[in-house]
Design an enzyme around this catalytic site. Structure first.
Site, short mmCIF file in Angstrom:
data_model
loop_
_atom_site.label_atom_id
_atom_site.label_comp_id
_atom_site.label_asym_id
_atom_site.label_seq_id
_atom_site.Cartn_x
_atom_site.Cartn_y
_atom_site.Cartn_z
NE ARG A 35 -0.41 -1.08 4.70
CZ ARG A 35 -0.90 -1.43 5.96
NH1 ARG A 35 -2.35 -1.25 5.94
NH2 ARG A 35 -0.29 -1.68 7.02
CG ASP A 82 -4.72 -10.53 4.42
OD1 ASP A 82 -4.22 -9.53 4.69
OD2 ASP A 82 -5.13 -11.22 5.28
CE1 TYR A 163 -6.98 -8.72 12.33
CE2 TYR A 163 -5.16 -10.39 12.46
CZ TYR A 163 -5.67 -9.10 12.37
OH TYR A 163 -4.94 -8.20 12.23
#
Length: 366
Positions: A35, A82, A163
């Site tokens: 990013r 990811d 998560y």
């Protein structure tokens, strides 16, 4: 396996993980593909995050972007993917919300919700669910043309479980940690299921062409030493054992972010990880002083990775060079891979990363 791919031109990082003396420290950066790069942001205008992960050609392109930009300065690449593809493969929906990060529309609120996960018994095949990642790795190995080795990776079981229960990131991890006390049997069942998928996924990455592996335990520091030893360590240990048993030639690195020296020493001494990655809060000199003699006694090289605070890359060139020189000196007595203490940030200037890489080349030479 390697005969299928272009010959490797830069094996510096592999030699370090073998415990060999090298002319300088190899260097790469966590989240080096992504990013902060304008070329990555151009791709994201057209494609959402998980679309990039799931499209081998796009994942390959993003992986190669920093290798092109920093030609000759990076000593490893890491496949663009990811850690949350494992929960996806287990049947959970995961979205990547711009400006917010990962979001699970239906997190695990109670153990009863585990019934909604895919049955990992007969008929389940992680390789089918995650084939896109393997295809991306194989394509990237060819497109790299042997310039540098390629990392594959996963998230650690405790981190993934956190998560899955929290539904995203968290400041307190109160929901996930409450499970540890309220539902310990279910926690161990879930961690075991995640671990088994993780092992299959890592093995598939190696078969696809990954030359080094890393396990990101991003929320390790949320647990005390005793709790880490109960709820993360056994599963981290199993992952390394199974991978080294099957692929002893493939280095595997643990990155247990936020752990103190006592726990880091246990991981180094009592598991099959080839190297330990440290965050910027680690007491590097104290850890080396205590751990190196113990590692020598068991005839295992101490290989460390890290650990510049990523926020240093907001500084000017002089500060980045000075901090990098300091870092290299701290690690100079052991086998060492230079890196950040965590990943690149979206607002980092790509030129500042170049200054860091150049400084490692300059100050880590023997």
């Amino acid at each position: 396996m390697s005969a299928e791919f272009p010959p490797l031109q830069n094996d510096l990082i592999l030699r370090v993980f073998k415990g060999e003396k090298t002319e300088r420290a190899p260097v790469w950066c966590m989240r080096q593909a992504g990013r902060y790069l304008p070329e990555f942001r151009e791709i994201r205008v057209e494609f959402d995050f998980f679309k990039v992960c799931r499209t081998p050609e796009l994942a390959c392109e993003v992986t190669l972007q920093p290798i092109r930009r920093y030609e000759g300065l990076l000593d490893a690449s890491i496949i663009f993917c990811d850690i949350l593809v494992i929960p996806q493969a287990m049947g959970m929906e995961v979205l990547m919300i711009p400006g917010k990060g990962p979001h699970f529309p239906k997190p695990l609120d109670t153990p009863a919700d585990m019934l909604e996960l895919i049955d990992l018994g007969d008929g389940y095949n992680a390789d089918t669910e995650l084939k896109y990642a393997y295809d991306a790795i194989t394509l990237t190995r060819h497109k790299l043309e042997g310039k540098v080795p390629l990392f594959g990776f996963i998230g650690a079981p405790w981190t993934l479980m956190a998560y899955m229960i929290e539904g995203g990131g968290s400041k307190t991890f109160a929901k996930a940690k409450a499970w540890l006390w309220k539902y310990p049997e279910s926690v161990h069942e879930l961690l075991e299921r995640i671990t088994n998928v993780s092992i299959d996924f890592l093995k598939g990455q190696v078969k696809a062409g990954a030359q080094i592996l890393q396990v990101f335990d991003s929320w390790a520091g949320e647990l005390s030493h005793d709790d880490y030893m109960e709820f993360s360590f056994p599963y981290m240990k199993k992952i390394a054992f199974e991978l080294q048993k099957t692929f002893p030639e493939i280095p595997i690195v643990a990155f247990p972010k936020g752990l103190h020296s006592k726990t880091l020493e246990t991981i180094a001494l009592e598991t099959d990880y080839t190297g330990i990655s440290l965050d910027w809060t680690a007491d590097v000199e104290g850890l080396i002083s205590n751990l190196e003699p113990k590692m020598c006694a068991i005839n295992k090289p101490l290989v460390l990775q890290g650990n510049l605070d990523p926020t240093v890359l907001y500084a000017d060139k002089h500060v980045i060079e000075s901090k990098t020189e300091n870092m290299c000196k701290k690690f100079s007595s052991v086998k060492y891979v230079a890196n950040l203490g965590h990943g690149m940030m979206p607002t980092h200037d790509p030129e500042h990363l170049k200054w860091f890489l150049e400084a490692v080349h300059k100050y880590s030479r023997i």
